[in-house]
Motif scaffolding. Structure first.
Motif, PDB file in Angstrom:
ATOM      1  N   TYR A  27       0.911  -1.257   0.045  1.00 23.08           N
ATOM      2  CA  TYR A  27       0.050  -0.067   0.144  1.00 23.08           C
ATOM      3  C   TYR A  27       0.834   1.143   0.027  1.00 23.08           C
ATOM      4  N   ASN A  65      -9.738   2.505  -3.003  1.00 24.50           N
ATOM      5  CA  ASN A  65      -8.723   1.774  -2.321  1.00 24.50           C
ATOM      6  C   ASN A  65      -8.715   2.104  -0.900  1.00 24.50           C
ATOM      7  N   ASP A  67     -10.911   1.974   1.764  1.00 24.80           N
ATOM      8  CA  ASP A  67     -11.640   0.861   2.668  1.00 24.80           C
ATOM      9  C   ASP A  67     -10.646  -0.461   2.810  1.00 24.80           C
ATOM     10  N   GLU A  68     -10.084  -0.782   1.684  1.00 26.61           N
ATOM     11  CA  GLU A  68      -9.216  -1.989   1.818  1.00 26.61           C
ATOM     12  C   GLU A  68      -7.990  -1.587   2.822  1.00 26.61           C
ATOM     13  N   THR A  72      -6.798  -3.207   6.181  1.00 26.73           N
ATOM     14  CA  THR A  72      -5.366  -3.829   6.267  1.00 26.73           C
ATOM     15  C   THR A  72      -4.521  -3.143   7.702  1.00 26.73           C
ATOM     16  N   ARG A 148      -3.350  -2.761  -8.463  1.00 23.12           N
ATOM     17  CA  ARG A 148      -4.719  -3.090  -8.291  1.00 23.12           C
ATOM     18  C   ARG A 148      -5.606  -1.831  -8.631  1.00 23.12           C
TER      19      ARG A 148
END
Length: 158
Positions: A27, A65, A67-68, A72, A148
């Protein structure tokens, strides 16, 4: 030298599917210098050392991205939203410094057998000897890194 490169590439191909390296999800923010260094380390070293490593990059500045990324952070038990955050198998790393290389490699190798680890060590040695030649001989490994991309249709509507 050329034999070493060829040896690592051939052995690496033999072990694909046999002893999988832990995959990496990183990330990052495009404006973060530590993220840049982490991504460079992965793309210029790790994907060549580990012939079956897959890397997914996730831009946390894209609202789709977030929320992901938040999930994490919770999974990794990080209180700060600082990047980069790298998830290597089940191990999390936040931030990046060159001194982290061996710890990241250890996390990649958790489920690898001794033969696969030996291939990685041989590849690392070849990279240290002549990185450009090894990268050129294994140019296809650059495709191990994918960004992604969340499609607009995948984003929840509020």
């Amino acid at each position: 030298m050329k034999k070493s490169i060829l040896f690592g590439a051939v052995l690496g191909a033999m072990f694909i599917g046999n002893a999988m390296a832990a995959d990496i999800t990183i990330y990052y923010s495009p404006t973060c210098p530590h993220c840049h260094h982490a991504r460079e380390f992965i793309s210029q070293n790790l994907v060549y050392e580990y012939p079956n490593l897959n890397v997914t990059t996730v831009n946390v500045m894209e609202s789709a991205n977030r929320d992901e990324f938040i999930a994490t952070l919770k999974k990794c038990e990080y209180k700060s939203g600082g990047v980069p955050v790298m998830v290597v198998g089940e191990k999390c790393f936040q931030g990046y410094g060159a001194s982290m290389g061996d710890d990241i490699r250890a996390a990649i190798e958790v489920d690898m057998n001794a033969d696969a680890k030996a291939v990685a060590a041989e590849n690392k040695k070849a990279m240290e000897s002549d990185a450009d030649a090894f990268r050129n001989a294994n140019a296809g490994r650059a495709s191990a890194i994918v960004e992604r991309v969340v499609e607009k249709s995948d984003v929840k509507k509020n």
